[in-house]
Design an enzyme around this catalytic site. Structure first.
Site, mmCIF file in Angstrom:
data_model
loop_
_atom_site.group_PDB
_atom_site.id
_atom_site.type_symbol
_atom_site.label_atom_id
_atom_site.label_comp_id
_atom_site.label_asym_id
_atom_site.label_seq_id
_atom_site.Cartn_x
_atom_site.Cartn_y
_atom_site.Cartn_z
ATOM 1 C CG HIS A 115 118.016 32.274 3.780
ATOM 2 N ND1 HIS A 115 117.105 33.198 3.329
ATOM 3 C CD2 HIS A 115 118.846 32.948 4.622
ATOM 4 C CE1 HIS A 115 117.370 34.383 3.866
ATOM 5 N NE2 HIS A 115 118.427 34.245 4.655
ATOM 6 N NE ARG B 107 111.956 20.342 10.996
ATOM 7 C CZ ARG B 107 112.546 21.354 11.643
ATOM 8 N NH1 ARG B 107 112.991 22.398 10.961
ATOM 9 N NH2 ARG B 107 112.699 21.311 12.966
ATOM 10 C CD GLU C 113 111.197 26.011 13.616
ATOM 11 O OE1 GLU C 113 111.654 25.734 12.497
ATOM 12 O OE2 GLU C 113 111.862 25.915 14.671
#
Length: 360
Positions: free
Chosen positions: A17, A172, A280
């Site tokens: 989280h 990211r 990812e």
């Protein structure tokens, strides 16, 4: 604009989280917005990590005496003191009219908390995975495969904007940056030479150790090299290092890495948890053997398996050959290529940008 994140990490909650909130905060900061965090000081918190990334953290101390609260929903115990106490502590930090967006990523928080706190915030974004409780918010983000907007029909206000599905996964920027290089490499090589093992930020039950034990019994060539990535909170570092040192494989152990996309791109196959890192791995087309380590990971594992984007396994003493069977399937180049193709089509790594477009 000013964004305030209410999110926790602990040995039970894990780090996922906090990490996805940091991803969104980084994107917002790059666009010139101000971001702060409100975090409860539970064992295993990540306050130091958040501060190291340049964000101010309002640390909420644990209540001196935690009175048992009624079980409002499955994860109520994740919020020490309950929603009333936590909302009061949060309100004491927030200044009226100074918060443009409150971002809430916490399974212990629901509509009672949000109704009280949103009075001092212009807008509320809730990040959820469960669709198991009501929310009072302007935007609801659920990045999970198989989730539908109508799952929240009775749980959010009618005017709430729902951002649903992995196209909104908060990854990211490094994953989008490494995507093409990773996919290009997989088109050229489909052999299993480099194995990546990463089972979450905490792995409190040391499933990593169980996986390493199971791999020793598999018919893998001794020439296969392995990289084990542990989260900064992982308490089993020394034991894992001892296992690595005595392994018949060349095993490298890393902790708290900052180049996960690069490590994933270099791996031929991953063994990983069916949590947020699933997205990812999909972004980079990394063939994966998934383990379900938490209740909220079951649906992700089921959908990815049904789609042919990954395969799942259960590590247990009763079925010690299961991992070996799955690894044997990955020796088939066509099967391996299929995992790459299907998984990489699910995620392009631009989810944070899409969410940003809804916030500005």
């Amino acid at each position: 604009m000013k964004f305030v994140f209410r999110v926790d990490a602990s040995f039970e909650i894990g780090s996922g989280h906090t990490m996805r909130c940091l991803t969104l905060a980084d994107v917002l900061k790059d666009r010139g917005h101000d971001c702060e965090f409100i975090v409860r000081e539970q064992p295993g918190h990540l306050i130091a990590l958040i501060e190291a990334k340049g964000y101010f953290v309002h640390a909420l101390p644990l209540p001196e005496s935690v009175t048992a609260t009624p079980d409002e929903h499955a994860h109520s115990h994740w919020l020490p003191g309950g929603q009333q106490q936590d909302s009061e502590d949060t309100l004491a930090v927030l200044q009226p009219n100074e918060c443009d967006w409150l971002v809430v990523d916490h399974y212990g928080v629901g509509a009672p908390w949000e109704t009280l706190v949103r009075k001092v915030c212009r807008h509320v974004l809730v990040i959820d995975d469960l669709a198991d409780r009501a929310h009072q918010c302007d935007i609801l983000l659920d990045q999970n495969m198989g989730r539908r907007a109508d799952d929240y029909d009775k749980l959010v206000p009618q005017e709430c904007v729902r951002l649903i599905g992995p196209q909104y996964a908060l990854l990211r920027p490094e994953f989008a940056n490494w995507r093409e290089k990773s996919l290009s490499r997989r088109r050229q090589r489909t052999e299993l030479r480099q194995l990546l093992i990463s089972l979450g930020g905490v792995d409190k039950d040391n499933v990593t150790g169980d996986v390493l034990d199971a791999l020793e019994a598999c018919a893998l060539s001794d020439s296969v090299t392995m990289t084990v990535v542990l989260g900064q909170q992982n308490p089993w570092l020394e034991k894992i290092q001892q296992q690595a040192a005595s392994s018949r494989f060349k095993v490298t152990v890393k902790q708290g890495v900052s180049n996960m996309a690069e490590l994933m791109s270099q791996a031929d196959v991953a063994i990983g948890a069916a949590g947020s890192t699933s997205w990812e791995r999909c972004c980079l087309g990394l063939p994966t053997i998934m383990l379900v380590l938490a209740e909220n990971q079951k649906e992700v594992a089921r959908y990815l398996t049904e789609l042919g984007a990954a395969i799942s396994v259960k590590i247990s003493s009763e079925d010690s050959d299961c991992l070996a069977v799955k690894l044997d399937k990955l020796q088939d180049e066509n099967f391996l290529r299929g995992l790459v193709d299907v998984s990489s089509r699910l995620i392009d790594g631009k989810g944070a940008e899409r969410v940003l477009g809804r916030l500005e």
